[in-house]
Write an enzyme that holds these catalytic residues in place. Structure first.
Site, mmCIF file in Angstrom:
data_model
loop_
_atom_site.group_PDB
_atom_site.id
_atom_site.type_symbol
_atom_site.label_atom_id
_atom_site.label_comp_id
_atom_site.label_asym_id
_atom_site.label_seq_id
_atom_site.Cartn_x
_atom_site.Cartn_y
_atom_site.Cartn_z
ATOM 1 N N LYS A 1 0.791 -1.131 0.024
ATOM 2 C CA LYS A 1 0.025 -0.105 -0.104
ATOM 3 C C LYS A 1 0.876 1.172 -0.214
ATOM 4 O O LYS A 1 2.025 1.277 0.480
ATOM 5 C CB LYS A 1 -0.957 0.066 1.126
ATOM 6 C CG LYS A 1 -2.018 -1.307 1.292
ATOM 7 C CD LYS A 1 -2.964 -0.937 0.049
ATOM 8 C CE LYS A 1 -4.264 -1.902 0.247
ATOM 9 N NZ LYS A 1 -4.018 -3.187 0.110
ATOM 10 N N ASN A 2 0.397 2.449 -0.279
ATOM 11 C CA ASN A 2 1.043 3.757 -0.138
ATOM 12 C C ASN A 2 1.694 3.831 0.948
ATOM 13 O O ASN A 2 2.801 4.529 0.977
ATOM 14 C CB ASN A 2 0.077 4.703 -0.835
ATOM 15 C CG ASN A 2 -0.199 4.598 -2.073
ATOM 16 O OD1 ASN A 2 -0.678 3.697 -2.840
ATOM 17 N ND2 ASN A 2 -0.428 5.830 -2.786
#
Length: 376
Positions: free
Chosen positions: A191-192
């Site tokens: 994920k970011n």
């Protein structure tokens, strides 16, 4: 074997940028020998709440658990309906089904891949207890329109892929995770904002809901060994919290690098004349997209993916079978053809390599390879 390779996401490059900070954070936790919840988790919760501009943030073991905890806190149960999308990760719907409620699926828009507002309007019923929209691939749904068509219905945001995403409504910036009564985030490594293991979070507008989620994540206990209700074991550990505290400081920079990479892909697809075969994702004009994934629609998707893999370029398919056609959801009675956009996306979508450190040269290699496939 290909001469060079390109992963869909390069965690090693990203780690090198923060290695020193990460090692200091890990050493701090190891010296403390406090591994479950505790001051690191509390500090991370406060920092996320400050970043988002919300009052309450509750760390938990995963994004999937975050969704489950949110619906548990709302007393979602048998006989209730929760509206969501079939074009998303499994956990979005499984959290509904696990509580005995019915997932009510609504198709998505063909350009943003996000849930259709008209579809939500048509799916509302007397049994609708909540709406669970997904900010897919890093782009927010039309939050203001959802509230307009479903006034009074509780909204739980699935923001697992969208931390840092923003939507501008009437000149006001609304961050993903701040418009629903509850919102859920995932810190899966890719994920970011990724941990180095599993992790998740629920953010809440009301103290009442937040306090309940704090209890539910520790077996429903308000105090140790004093259980007010039956909860689950879903605690964010201190090592992951310490890692995430470091990475949160860099999130805005990394999101901006993703946006620049997406813009380069857009330009390259147009410059190389690929629009006949490849449709890039569209960022809604009111959105600040964070490009957790850069997902195109393309002709002969499976053959293209194999061609790229043979060249050393790894791509991903999100998602090969929409949820309404999954075996475990057959009991809901949905049939093929009911959600044509989701079904076409499952056959045409392809996520190209996307991460903050991807170079322009690597992106050109990807697009040139795609061009070679279609022109051969």
């Amino acid at each position: 074997m290909p001469d060079r390779t390109l992963p869909s996401f390069d965690l090693k490059r990203n780690f090198k940028r923060v290695k020193e900070e990460i090692m200091e954070a890990l050493e701090r936790v190891l010296e403390s020998q406090h591994f479950i919840l505790g001051p690191e988790v509390k500090a991370f919760e406060e920092e996320v709440a400050s970043y988002l501009g919300v009052e309450h943030a509750i760390g938990c073991a995963s994004g999937s658990d975050a969704l489950l905890l949110a619906l548990m806190a709302l007393d979602i149960s048998e006989g209730d309906e929760v509206i969501t999308t079939p074009y998303t990760f499994f956990a979005t719907a499984s959290c509904i089904a696990r509580l005995g409620a019915r997932p009510v699926f609504v198709d998505v828009e063909p350009d943003t891949y996000n849930i259709s507002v008209d579809g939500i309007k048509n799916a509302l019923s007397e049994r609708t207890k909540a709406i669970l929209p997904v900010h897919l691939f890093g782009q927010m749904v039309k939050v203001e329109e959802i509230k307009e068509v479903a006034p009074g219905i509780t909204i739980v945001e699935d923001a697992a892929q969208a931390i840092g995403a923003v939507r501008f409504v009437d000149g006001k910036a609304i961050k993903a995770g701040t418009f629903g009564e509850l919102a859920c985030f995932s810190f899966f490594p890719t994920k970011n904002l990724g941990a180095y293991g599993d992790g998740g979070m629920v953010v809440a507008k009301s103290k009442k809901l937040a306090d309940r989620i704090f209890r539910l994540r520790v077996h429903g206990a308000g105090r140790q060994y004093m259980h007010e209700e039956i909860g689950i074991n879903s605690r964010l550990d201190a090592l992951q919290a310490a890692i995430l505290r470091v990475r949160l400081r860099h999130l805005e920079i990394w999101n901006e690098e993703r946006r620049k990479a997406a813009f380069r892909y857009d330009l390259l697809i147009a410059e190389k004349g690929l629009n006949e075969w490849v449709t890039p994702p569209r960022a809604d004009e009111h959105n600040h997209h964070t490009y957790h994934q850069y997902v195109v629609r393309c002709q002969r998707r499976d053959q293209l993916q194999k061609f790229l893999q043979d060249k050393g370029i790894t791509t991903r398919v999100y998602y090969p079978v929409p949820l309404h056609l999954q075996k475990c959801f057959q009991y809901l009675g949905y049939k093929e053809g009911q959600f044509p956009v989701s079904e076409s996306l499952s056959k045409e979508s392809l996520a190209l390599p996307m991460f903050p450190e991807i170079t322009p040269e690597e992106q050109e290699w990807v697009i040139d390879s795609i061009r070679q496939f279609y022109l051969k």
